[in-house]
Design a protein around this motif. Sequence first.
Motif, PDB file in Angstrom:
ATOM      1  N   ARG A  22       0.831  -1.200   0.000  1.00 50.92           N
ATOM      2  CA  ARG A  22       0.000   0.000   0.000  1.00 50.92           C
ATOM      3  C   ARG A  22       0.866   1.251   0.000  1.00 50.92           C
ATOM      4  O   ARG A  22       2.023   1.206   0.402  1.00 50.92           O
ATOM      5  CB  ARG A  22      -0.894   0.004   1.238  1.00 50.92           C
ATOM      6  N   GLU A  23       0.279   2.325  -0.403  1.00 51.01           N
ATOM      7  CA  GLU A  23       0.977   3.607  -0.436  1.00 51.01           C
ATOM      8  C   GLU A  23       1.589   3.909   0.922  1.00 51.01           C
ATOM      9  O   GLU A  23       0.944   3.748   1.963  1.00 51.01           O
ATOM     10  CB  GLU A  23       0.000   4.720  -0.830  1.00 51.01           C
ATOM     11  N   TRP A  32       2.316  -0.768  -5.375  1.00 46.37           N
ATOM     12  CA  TRP A  32       1.136  -0.388  -4.605  1.00 46.37           C
ATOM     13  C   TRP A  32      -0.130  -0.770  -5.371  1.00 46.37           C
ATOM     14  O   TRP A  32      -0.260  -0.521  -6.563  1.00 46.37           O
ATOM     15  CB  TRP A  32       1.119   1.098  -4.315  1.00 46.37           C
ATOM     16  N   GLY A  33      -1.055  -1.385  -4.676  1.00 47.70           N
ATOM     17  CA  GLY A  33      -2.330  -1.760  -5.274  1.00 47.70           C
ATOM     18  C   GLY A  33      -2.339  -3.142  -5.902  1.00 47.70           C
ATOM     19  O   GLY A  33      -3.393  -3.639  -6.274  1.00 47.70           O
ATOM     20  N   ASP A  34      -1.177  -3.768  -6.016  1.00 47.68           N
ATOM     21  CA  ASP A  34      -1.102  -5.113  -6.570  1.00 47.68           C
ATOM     22  C   ASP A  34      -1.165  -6.141  -5.440  1.00 47.68           C
ATOM     23  O   ASP A  34      -1.059  -5.796  -4.263  1.00 47.68           O
ATOM     24  CB  ASP A  34       0.176  -5.284  -7.395  1.00 47.68           C
ATOM     25  N   HIS A  35      -1.324  -7.419  -5.797  1.00 47.10           N
ATOM     26  CA  HIS A  35      -1.481  -8.493  -4.811  1.00 47.10           C
ATOM     27  C   HIS A  35      -0.573  -9.646  -5.214  1.00 47.10           C
ATOM     28  O   HIS A  35      -0.539 -10.038  -6.386  1.00 47.10           O
ATOM     29  CB  HIS A  35      -2.931  -8.969  -4.771  1.00 47.10           C
ATOM     30  N   THR A  56      -2.464  -4.360 -11.279  1.00 43.89           N
ATOM     31  CA  THR A  56      -3.525  -3.400 -11.580  1.00 43.89           C
ATOM     32  C   THR A  56      -3.083  -2.266 -12.499  1.00 43.89           C
ATOM     33  O   THR A  56      -3.853  -1.336 -12.727  1.00 43.89           O
ATOM     34  CB  THR A  56      -4.051  -2.801 -10.268  1.00 43.89           C
ATOM     35  N   TRP A  73      -7.046  -5.076 -15.182  1.00 38.52           N
ATOM     36  CA  TRP A  73      -6.077  -5.745 -14.315  1.00 38.52           C
ATOM     37  C   TRP A  73      -5.775  -7.116 -14.907  1.00 38.52           C
ATOM     38  O   TRP A  73      -6.472  -7.575 -15.804  1.00 38.52           O
ATOM     39  CB  TRP A  73      -6.605  -5.857 -12.882  1.00 38.52           C
TER      40      TRP A  73
END
Length: 157
Positions: A22-23, A32-35, A56, A73
């Motif tokens: 996360r940011e 950030w925002g990826d998994h 994403t 995505w």
Amino acid sequence: MSMQQILSTLRSFDGVLELAPREGGDYPPVAWGDHFFYWSPDGTVPRTQPFATLVTKDYPDDTSSDLDPEGRWRLNIHVGRRRLEGLGLGEPDDPTAPDVLQPHPLYSRQGWLCVILPGERTWPAVLPLLELARDDQRRRLGGTLDTARGNREDPMG
């Protein structure tokens, strides 16, 4: 399938750790925002590649999927070189096409495939491939995990 449905499915697998930078965290902004998903029943990040990722956005060296537009995505799954060859996917006609199982644009040689916006057409193949990828990583790691402690974020926090 929505992104949340895919994430919920992966989160329901036994022994799986999700890393979701996360940011403002310890990971570079590009992540950030990826998994990132690992088999790790003890909750530590193994020193290995994840068995699946959900990205994403385009990365600087990975733009062929055109992930920057809102709502796009890509699910990436490590299936291994032999299994990937056995699927006979070939090069995609359109690397930006949604709901098409295709070799990963950069990492197919390492046994990765991908699907942009998985849906009704690919989900019947994607679910067992995710399960196989998790099981393969579990077998590779065996009963001991070589972990990188102290340099990860709480994926749920």
